[in-house]
Design a protein around this motif. Sequence first.
Motif, short mmCIF file in Angstrom:
data_model
loop_
_atom_site.label_atom_id
_atom_site.label_comp_id
_atom_site.label_asym_id
_atom_site.label_seq_id
_atom_site.Cartn_x
_atom_site.Cartn_y
_atom_site.Cartn_z
N LEU A 1 38.02 -73.07 32.65
CA LEU A 1 37.13 -72.32 33.34
C LEU A 1 36.31 -73.46 34.09
O LEU A 1 35.74 -72.96 35.24
CB LEU A 1 36.32 -71.43 32.28
CG LEU A 1 35.31 -70.50 32.94
CD1 LEU A 1 35.96 -69.54 33.77
CD2 LEU A 1 34.61 -69.71 31.99
N LYS A 2 35.73 -74.34 33.57
CA LYS A 2 34.75 -75.02 34.23
C LYS A 2 35.31 -75.71 35.57
O LYS A 2 34.54 -75.68 36.77
CB LYS A 2 34.29 -76.34 33.51
CG LYS A 2 33.23 -76.04 32.47
CD LYS A 2 32.93 -77.22 31.69
CE LYS A 2 31.98 -76.64 30.57
NZ LYS A 2 31.41 -78.17 29.82
N ASP A 3 36.87 -76.01 35.54
CA ASP A 3 37.18 -76.44 36.92
C ASP A 3 37.51 -75.34 37.93
O ASP A 3 37.31 -75.53 39.02
CB ASP A 3 38.66 -77.02 36.57
CG ASP A 3 38.60 -78.33 35.86
OD1 ASP A 3 37.52 -79.12 35.75
OD2 ASP A 3 39.65 -78.65 35.02
N GLN A 4 37.66 -74.42 37.35
CA GLN A 4 37.84 -73.20 38.39
C GLN A 4 36.56 -72.90 38.94
O GLN A 4 36.60 -72.52 40.06
CB GLN A 4 38.26 -71.96 37.70
CG GLN A 4 39.87 -72.15 37.27
CD GLN A 4 40.30 -70.97 36.25
OE1 GLN A 4 39.50 -69.86 36.08
NE2 GLN A 4 41.48 -70.90 35.91
N LEU A 5 35.58 -72.90 38.30
CA LEU A 5 34.04 -72.41 38.61
C LEU A 5 33.64 -73.66 39.83
O LEU A 5 33.00 -73.33 40.74
CB LEU A 5 33.15 -72.40 37.35
CG LEU A 5 33.23 -71.09 36.92
CD1 LEU A 5 32.18 -71.22 35.54
CD2 LEU A 5 32.88 -69.91 37.56
N LYS A 6 34.01 -74.78 39.35
CA LYS A 6 33.78 -76.13 40.32
C LYS A 6 34.64 -75.81 41.56
O LYS A 6 34.08 -76.43 42.65
CB LYS A 6 34.23 -77.34 39.67
CG LYS A 6 33.52 -78.65 40.29
CD LYS A 6 33.79 -79.86 39.16
CE LYS A 6 32.88 -80.99 39.63
NZ LYS A 6 32.97 -82.10 39.14
N ASN A 7 35.91 -75.44 41.71
CA ASN A 7 36.46 -75.15 42.79
C ASN A 7 35.72 -73.84 43.68
O ASN A 7 35.84 -74.10 44.67
CB ASN A 7 37.96 -74.63 42.43
CG ASN A 7 38.60 -76.00 41.86
OD1 ASN A 7 38.16 -77.24 42.27
ND2 ASN A 7 39.94 -75.69 41.30
N LEU A 8 35.30 -72.96 42.87
CA LEU A 8 34.93 -71.72 43.80
C LEU A 8 33.43 -72.18 44.09
O LEU A 8 32.95 -71.80 45.34
CB LEU A 8 34.58 -70.43 42.71
CG LEU A 8 35.90 -69.78 42.38
CD1 LEU A 8 35.48 -68.99 41.26
CD2 LEU A 8 36.50 -69.32 43.50
N PHE A 9 32.60 -73.08 43.36
CA PHE A 9 31.12 -73.41 43.77
C PHE A 9 31.01 -74.95 43.67
O PHE A 9 30.45 -75.47 42.98
CB PHE A 9 30.19 -72.77 42.80
CG PHE A 9 30.42 -71.37 42.62
CD1 PHE A 9 29.84 -70.65 43.86
CD2 PHE A 9 30.88 -70.65 41.58
CE1 PHE A 9 29.95 -69.09 43.60
CE2 PHE A 9 30.88 -69.28 41.26
CZ PHE A 9 30.56 -68.48 42.61
N PRO A 10 31.36 -75.82 44.80
CA PRO A 10 31.57 -76.97 44.77
C PRO A 10 30.21 -77.67 44.91
O PRO A 10 29.92 -78.74 44.48
CB PRO A 10 32.43 -77.49 46.06
CG PRO A 10 32.40 -76.19 46.98
CD PRO A 10 32.17 -75.03 46.11
#
Length: 108
Positions: free
Chosen positions: A3-12
């Motif tokens: 989940l952290k990686d996905q959120l990082k991709n959405l909100f760089p």
Amino acid sequence: MDLKDQLKNLFPDHEITEEESSSPKEQIWMQEDPILCKYEKRKGKPITILEGYTGADEDFKKLAKELKTKLSVGGSFKDDSIIIQGDYRDKIMVILKEKGFKVKRVGG
């Protein structure tokens, strides 16, 4: 991908602050006097009773819910005591000692 990686991709551009990274843990008030752990039989069925907590009732209710969940048993909170269905004195004493409480076994 967690989940952290996905959120990082959405909100760089978002930076994680200390408040977000540390999860707040609810603190239960610790006491000097031991909690009494008793065994009784009511209507022929064994129960474990915890008494002697001097903190707030809400903290004791949270502790009761946590014990019931960990032991997968029923129980209730009445008259400033926790009543657990079954004889779980040893397991309850281990759980409470891990949390930092002093526990005294009463009656056998």
